[in-house]
Structures are given as C-alpha cells and as structure tokens.
Scaffold this motif. Structure first.
Motif, PDB file in Angstrom:
ATOM      1  N   THR A  57      -0.404  -3.214  13.091  1.00 13.34           N
ATOM      2  CA  THR A  57      -0.475  -1.904  12.456  1.00 13.34           C
ATOM      3  C   THR A  57      -0.201  -1.998  10.957  1.00 13.34           C
ATOM      4  OG1 THR A  57       0.275  -0.877  14.512  1.00 13.34           O
ATOM      5  CG2 THR A  57       0.411   0.438  12.516  1.00 13.34           C
ATOM      6  N   LYS A  58       0.773  -2.797  10.560  1.00  8.32           N
ATOM      7  CA  LYS A  58       1.165  -2.889   9.158  1.00  8.32           C
ATOM      8  C   LYS A  58       0.642  -4.155   8.486  1.00  8.32           C
ATOM      9  CE  LYS A  58       5.310  -0.038   9.513  1.00  8.32           C
ATOM     10  NZ  LYS A  58       6.756   0.060   9.191  1.00  8.32           N
ATOM     11  N   PHE A  59      -0.425  -4.718   9.016  1.00 11.17           N
ATOM     12  CA  PHE A  59      -1.028  -5.886   8.374  1.00 11.17           C
ATOM     13  C   PHE A  59      -1.438  -5.548   6.938  1.00 11.17           C
ATOM     14  CE2 PHE A  59      -4.886  -8.160   7.186  1.00 11.17           C
ATOM     15  CZ  PHE A  59      -4.520  -9.465   7.417  1.00 11.17           C
ATOM     16  N   PRO A  60      -1.148  -6.405   5.924  1.00 12.85           N
ATOM     17  CA  PRO A  60      -0.550  -7.745   5.996  1.00 12.85           C
ATOM     18  C   PRO A  60       0.952  -7.774   5.736  1.00 12.85           C
ATOM     19  CG  PRO A  60      -1.493  -7.414   3.842  1.00 12.85           C
ATOM     20  CD  PRO A  60      -1.700  -6.121   4.585  1.00 12.85           C
ATOM     21  N   PHE A  61       1.640  -6.660   5.943  1.00 14.15           N
ATOM     22  CA  PHE A  61       3.086  -6.609   5.763  1.00 14.15           C
ATOM     23  C   PHE A  61       3.782  -6.494   7.126  1.00 14.15           C
ATOM     24  CE2 PHE A  61       1.064  -4.698   2.048  1.00 14.15           C
ATOM     25  CZ  PHE A  61       1.611  -5.445   1.024  1.00 14.15           C
ATOM     26  N   ALA A  68      -7.355  -1.471   7.842  1.00 14.53           N
ATOM     27  CA  ALA A  68      -8.717  -1.199   8.316  1.00 14.53           C
ATOM     28  C   ALA A  68      -9.064   0.280   8.155  1.00 14.53           C
ATOM     29  CB  ALA A  68      -8.851  -1.625   9.772  1.00 14.53           C
ATOM     30  N   VAL A  69      -8.119   1.159   8.450  1.00 18.77           N
ATOM     31  CA  VAL A  69      -8.353   2.596   8.281  1.00 18.77           C
ATOM     32  C   VAL A  69      -8.550   2.925   6.800  1.00 18.77           C
ATOM     33  CG1 VAL A  69      -7.365   4.892   8.617  1.00 18.77           C
ATOM     34  CG2 VAL A  69      -7.049   3.132  10.364  1.00 18.77           C
ATOM     35  N   SER A  92     -13.339 -10.922   8.207  1.00 13.65           N
ATOM     36  CA  SER A  92     -12.973 -12.230   8.759  1.00 13.65           C
ATOM     37  C   SER A  92     -11.478 -12.495   8.638  1.00 13.65           C
ATOM     38  CB  SER A  92     -13.755 -13.338   8.050  1.00 13.65           C
ATOM     39  OG  SER A  92     -13.463 -13.359   6.664  1.00 13.65           O
ATOM     40  N   SER A  93     -10.812 -11.812   7.718  1.00 15.37           N
ATOM     41  CA  SER A  93      -9.369 -11.992   7.544  1.00 15.37           C
ATOM     42  C   SER A  93      -8.557 -11.008   8.363  1.00 15.37           C
ATOM     43  CB  SER A  93      -9.000 -11.846   6.060  1.00 15.37           C
ATOM     44  OG  SER A  93      -9.671 -12.800   5.274  1.00 15.37           O
ATOM     45  N   LEU A  94      -9.152  -9.870   8.696  1.00 15.65           N
ATOM     46  CA  LEU A  94      -8.415  -8.883   9.486  1.00 15.65           C
ATOM     47  C   LEU A  94      -8.273  -9.366  10.922  1.00 15.65           C
ATOM     48  CD1 LEU A  94     -10.000  -5.526   8.281  1.00 15.65           C
ATOM     49  CD2 LEU A  94      -7.707  -6.373   7.784  1.00 15.65           C
ATOM     50  N   PRO A  95      -7.076  -9.291  11.490  1.00 11.27           N
ATOM     51  CA  PRO A  95      -6.902  -9.693  12.887  1.00 11.27           C
ATOM     52  C   PRO A  95      -7.630  -8.753  13.828  1.00 11.27           C
ATOM     53  CG  PRO A  95      -4.892  -8.713  12.024  1.00 11.27           C
ATOM     54  CD  PRO A  95      -5.815  -8.867  10.866  1.00 11.27           C
ATOM     55  N   VAL A  96      -8.236  -9.320  14.861  1.00  9.93           N
ATOM     56  CA  VAL A  96      -8.980  -8.538  15.853  1.00  9.93           C
ATOM     57  C   VAL A  96      -8.038  -8.186  16.995  1.00  9.93           C
ATOM     58  CG1 VAL A  96     -10.950  -8.510  17.398  1.00  9.93           C
ATOM     59  CG2 VAL A  96     -11.098  -9.727  15.214  1.00  9.93           C
ATOM     60  N   LEU A 105      -0.959   7.242   0.650  1.00  3.53           N
ATOM     61  CA  LEU A 105      -0.758   7.276   2.101  1.00  3.53           C
ATOM     62  C   LEU A 105      -0.768   5.874   2.703  1.00  3.53           C
ATOM     63  CD1 LEU A 105      -3.001  10.325   3.120  1.00  3.53           C
ATOM     64  CD2 LEU A 105      -0.503  10.256   2.949  1.00  3.53           C
ATOM     65  N   PHE A 106      -1.634   5.018   2.196  1.00  2.23           N
ATOM     66  CA  PHE A 106      -1.713   3.639   2.719  1.00  2.23           C
ATOM     67  C   PHE A 106      -0.424   2.862   2.462  1.00  2.23           C
ATOM     68  CE2 PHE A 106      -2.859  -0.807   1.554  1.00  2.23           C
ATOM     69  CZ  PHE A 106      -3.032  -1.278   2.840  1.00  2.23           C
ATOM     70  N   PHE A 107       0.044   2.870   1.217  1.00  3.59           N
ATOM     71  CA  PHE A 107       1.242   2.093   0.894  1.00  3.59           C
ATOM     72  C   PHE A 107       2.501   2.731   1.487  1.00  3.59           C
ATOM     73  CE2 PHE A 107      -1.576   0.518  -2.477  1.00  3.59           C
ATOM     74  CZ  PHE A 107      -1.370  -0.839  -2.327  1.00  3.59           C
ATOM     75  N   LYS A 108       2.506   4.052   1.618  1.00  4.84           N
ATOM     76  CA  LYS A 108       3.644   4.701   2.264  1.00  4.84           C
ATOM     77  C   LYS A 108       3.726   4.343   3.729  1.00  4.84           C
ATOM     78  CE  LYS A 108       5.846   9.216   2.914  1.00  4.84           C
ATOM     79  NZ  LYS A 108       5.725  10.689   2.694  1.00  4.84           N
ATOM     80  N   ALA A 109       2.571   4.244   4.395  1.00 11.15           N
ATOM     81  CA  ALA A 109       2.558   3.864   5.806  1.00 11.15           C
ATOM     82  C   ALA A 109       2.991   2.418   5.993  1.00 11.15           C
ATOM     83  CB  ALA A 109       1.157   4.077   6.397  1.00 11.15           C
ATOM     84  N   LEU A 110       2.644   1.543   5.046  1.00 10.54           N
ATOM     85  CA  LEU A 110       3.015   0.137   5.176  1.00 10.54           C
ATOM     86  C   LEU A 110       4.485  -0.087   4.892  1.00 10.54           C
ATOM     87  CD1 LEU A 110       0.006  -1.733   3.539  1.00 10.54           C
ATOM     88  CD2 LEU A 110       0.491  -1.443   5.955  1.00 10.54           C
ATOM     89  N   LEU A 111       4.985   0.558   3.861  1.00  4.55           N
ATOM     90  CA  LEU A 111       6.355   0.292   3.406  1.00  4.55           C
ATOM     91  C   LEU A 111       7.325   1.313   3.966  1.00  4.55           C
ATOM     92  CD1 LEU A 111       5.545  -0.554  -0.303  1.00  4.55           C
ATOM     93  CD2 LEU A 111       5.767  -2.125   1.611  1.00  4.55           C
TER      94      LEU A 111
END
Length: 436
Positions: free
Chosen positions: A160-164, A291-292, A278-282, A430-436
C-alpha cells in the motif's frame, strides 16, 4: 635439594608429553567404536534418560543476511543458522578412560535429531542441515547442532505504501512428529543474533524477535524498504512531467504547437508508466498508493489533451457566432482579473514623458526665439481626436468587442492553468500524506 627439583621438573615434563601424545586418531576411533558399535547406538531411538521427562531442545537463531523478497510470489529468502542443543543419554562417556577426550565430531545423520522443520516454507518439506554438517558431542552427552540454511518462507506483502513500505515476515519452526510431552523447545536468553548480518541493498532490517508460541519457534523480521532509488527514478520524473503537463495552457493557440506539446508530454508520461510498471510490485490483495497516484495523473493528462483540442476548436470559430452566457462570464472574469493585475506604478520619468506626450497631443506647442527671449506659444485644441478614439475604444471594450472566440480561448487558458495546477497540488499532497 637441587637434584630433587630437577627430578620434579622432569616428571612434570614427562606428564605433559604423555598427556599431549595420549589423544591420537586411534583413541578417537576406539571411542567412536565404543559409542556406536559396542553400545549398539540407534539413532532412531529417542535419547530419553527418563521417559517421564521431555527432552529439552535449546534454540538459538543467527541471521546471516536477507537474500531477496519477491513481492509477486510473496517469498522471502534468508540465510541463517539455527543452533540446537540437547542431551543424549546414550552418547556419554567417562573421559578418564578415553585418554581425556572431552568431545567428538560426528556426522549429523549418525545421531538422533529432533524432526524440526520450517512450517511456512516455500519449498518441499525436508530436514534441516546437510550430510557435510557435523554435530559436536560432549562427554556428558550434550549435543550441539548448528545447521546453516537458506530459508525460503512465505511472507504476506502489503504494498500500500510502496516505496515507503515496511514488511513483517516470519519464520516458523515446529516439531512434526514428537509431542510436547516428549520433546519441547526452550529459548536461549537474548534476541536474534545479527553479529554476522550482511546488509541488503533493497531492504533494511529494522528489528528482529524470536518467540515461542504453542510449541513452535517464531522468528519475526521487520524489513524497511530503502526508497532512495525509487524516489530518484520514479517519483521525481512523475512530478516533473505532471508540472510540464499544465504548462500546455501557457502556449498560445496561434503558435500552432499547443496540441503537439500536450500530446508529446502525454506520450512521454505513457512511456514512463511502462517503465514504472516493471518496478511496481504486482499484488492484487492490496493496491499501491503510487499506482493510484500515477493513474490519477494519467487521467489528468488525458483531460488536458481533450480540453486543448476543444480550446483550439473554439479559437478558430467565426466571430459571427454568438457566445453563450457561460463563455461570456468566463471572458468577463478573466478580463477583469487581467485589468486589475495590469495596473502598475510607472517611474517618474515615464510619467513626465507621458505628460509631455499628452501635451503635444492636446496642444500645439511652438517656440519663437529672438536674441534674448524665447517665447513658448501653446494653442489648445478644443477636441482631441486621440481622446475621442480612446473613449470610443474604452466604450467598445466595455461593450461587445471583448466577447470574441479568441478571448474565450485566452480566458480558458488562464482558467484551466489555475484549475489543473490546483488539481496537481491536491493530488501530490494527498499522495505524500497517505504515504507518510
């Protein structure tokens, strides 16, 4: 007195030499023959000294390194050795009768071993160790077995929090046949040993723990992904391309490069997505925020291309087609905004020049000079054609002249630049808030 001391020294030297040369290969062979042949040792027999007491297996775990973590197969590969110690009542001897031999090395297949194995292994179930590994047998029957293995275990991956992201993987060991009444585990004091741990280039070991749960040994490894590589190769290019995308509305329509620029940026973004995929985990169980975020930017880029095409179409409409109230409102708001932002304070020299030019336009200025006196003659015009033209142009601008399709296109540029810039900022926050 001197002779007695000399004799004592020689006697000690004789004893040391006798002890040193007492332990030979023949002695070890005799001890091995005594334990495994004369006593008829059977490795299939449980080494209980008392059947009412369970055999205690002391467990100690040492992690050597993290080989890899496959997000697609959810497989963790680690190199580690698990140290097992127990007491075998049938492999003990009195070292006084065997030239003071206190320990013996024996192949692991020749002694009794607990049928411990990896419960959540990724490969076929098999015993630990190999034929080349030896066990250490002490004279009191204490056995030490230290097999080195490459463990492949299942690990539930949360991307969910790739790459963190951080992953918690477990190695579970258990007895397959023996009950806890017969054989039980006992943990040595202390955590997982990481003295010989070799760092991994992708994953960092943040913590490790070993516990005993319902007759099983559970080693928990907390892994943190090293995100520097992904920040430089994935996140930064995505953000830069998203910024370039909104600058489509800065290019004038009359330049003829507006649609070409938007399509070029959009195609560059699509090519980057192919590389990123190719770098995103499947993983279908969880969805990555990255990805979102990328899909959201792709949708935004598609919307910019569509808006640009419609805008060019509107720009080339003939002026005899009336504007709808919505377009009129957009043009009016943009016109007022540009008028307010265009008011600037000019320098004093510019004011003077403007005053002189206005005087020249409104008055006839002539100079007559004589020998001593210079006469300035100013004639006032009652009506200035320039002022009349300016008044008429102001009235026209306040009228219908501003409501043209060209102005509609310019107003849409201003509006959509601000709109998509705000959308870009909101998506990034929103992206960085969701990751961190």
């Amino acid at each position: 007195m001197a002779s007695s001391q000399t004799i004592l020294v020689l006697l000690r030297m004789f004893l040391v030499v006798q002890v040193t040369f007492a332990q030979t290969g023949i002695d070890i062979k005799n001890l091995y023959d005594e334990l495994f042949n004369k006593r008829s040792y059977n490795k299939n027999t449980s080494p209980h000294s008392n059947l009412s007491e369970a055999i205690t297996i002391t467990v100690e775990f040492s992690l050597q390194g993290i080989n890899y973590l496959d997000e697609m197969e959810e497989k963790l590969a680690t190199t580690a050795n698990i140290k097992l110690e127990w007491k075998d009542a049938f492999l003990s001897w009195d070292k006084r009768y065997f030239k003071n031999i206190s320990y013996l090395y024996v192949p692991q297949d020749e002694v009794w071993k607990p049928d411990i194995s990896l419960q959540n292994g990724f490969t076929k179930l098999r015993e630990l160790g190999d034929q080349v590994i030896l066990v250490t047998v002490q004279h009191k029957g204490e056995i030490e077995w230290n097999p080195l293995e490459v463990f492949e275990t299942k690990c539930d991956i949360d991307i969910t929090k790739f790459p963190f992201d951080s992953q918690i993987c477990k190695l579970v060991f258990r007895m397959w046949t023996y009950k806890q009444e017969d054989v039980r585990f006992k943990l040595k004091k202390g955590p997982v040993h990481t003295d010989a741990y070799e760092r991994n280039g992708i994953w960092g070991l943040s913590s490790s723990n070993i516990t005993q749960e319902r007759g099983t040994i559970v080693i928990s490894l907390s892994l943190d992904r090293k995100s520097e590589y992904y920040i430089l190769t994935i996140i930064c290019p995505i953000i830069l391309l998203s910024l370039l995308n909104i600058f489509t509305f800065v290019i004038p329509v009359d330049s003829g490069e507006k649609i070409g620029y938007s399509m070029t940026v959009h195609l560059a973004f699509a090519v980057l997505l192919t590389i990123i995929s190719s770098s995103l985990p499947v993983n279908s169980q969880t969805t990555s925020y990255l990805a979102v975020y990328v899909i959201s930017l792709l949708i935004k880029g598609t919307a910019i291309v569509m808006v640009t095409v419609i805008q060019v179409r509107l720009h080339h409409r003939p002026n005899n087609i009336d504007l709808s109230p919505i377009y009129r409102c957009i043009v009016k708001i943009c016109h007022r905004k540009c008028t307010c932002s265009g008011r600037r304070v000019q320098p004093k020299t510019d004011n003077i020049r403007n005053s002189i030019s206005s005087l020249n336009e409104n008055f006839d200025i002539s100079m007559h000079s004589s020998s001593n006196v210079t006469v300035l003659i100013i004639k006032n015009h009652s009506e200035s054609p320039r002022l009349q033209l300016d008044a008429e142009s102001d009235n026209d601008e306040d009228g219908n002249n501003i409501y043209t399709w060209t102005n509609v296109s310019a107003a849409l540029d201003y509006f959509f630049f601000c709109f998509f810039a705000v959308v870009d900022i909101i998506l990034a926050v929103l992206f960085f808030k969701a990751l961190l």
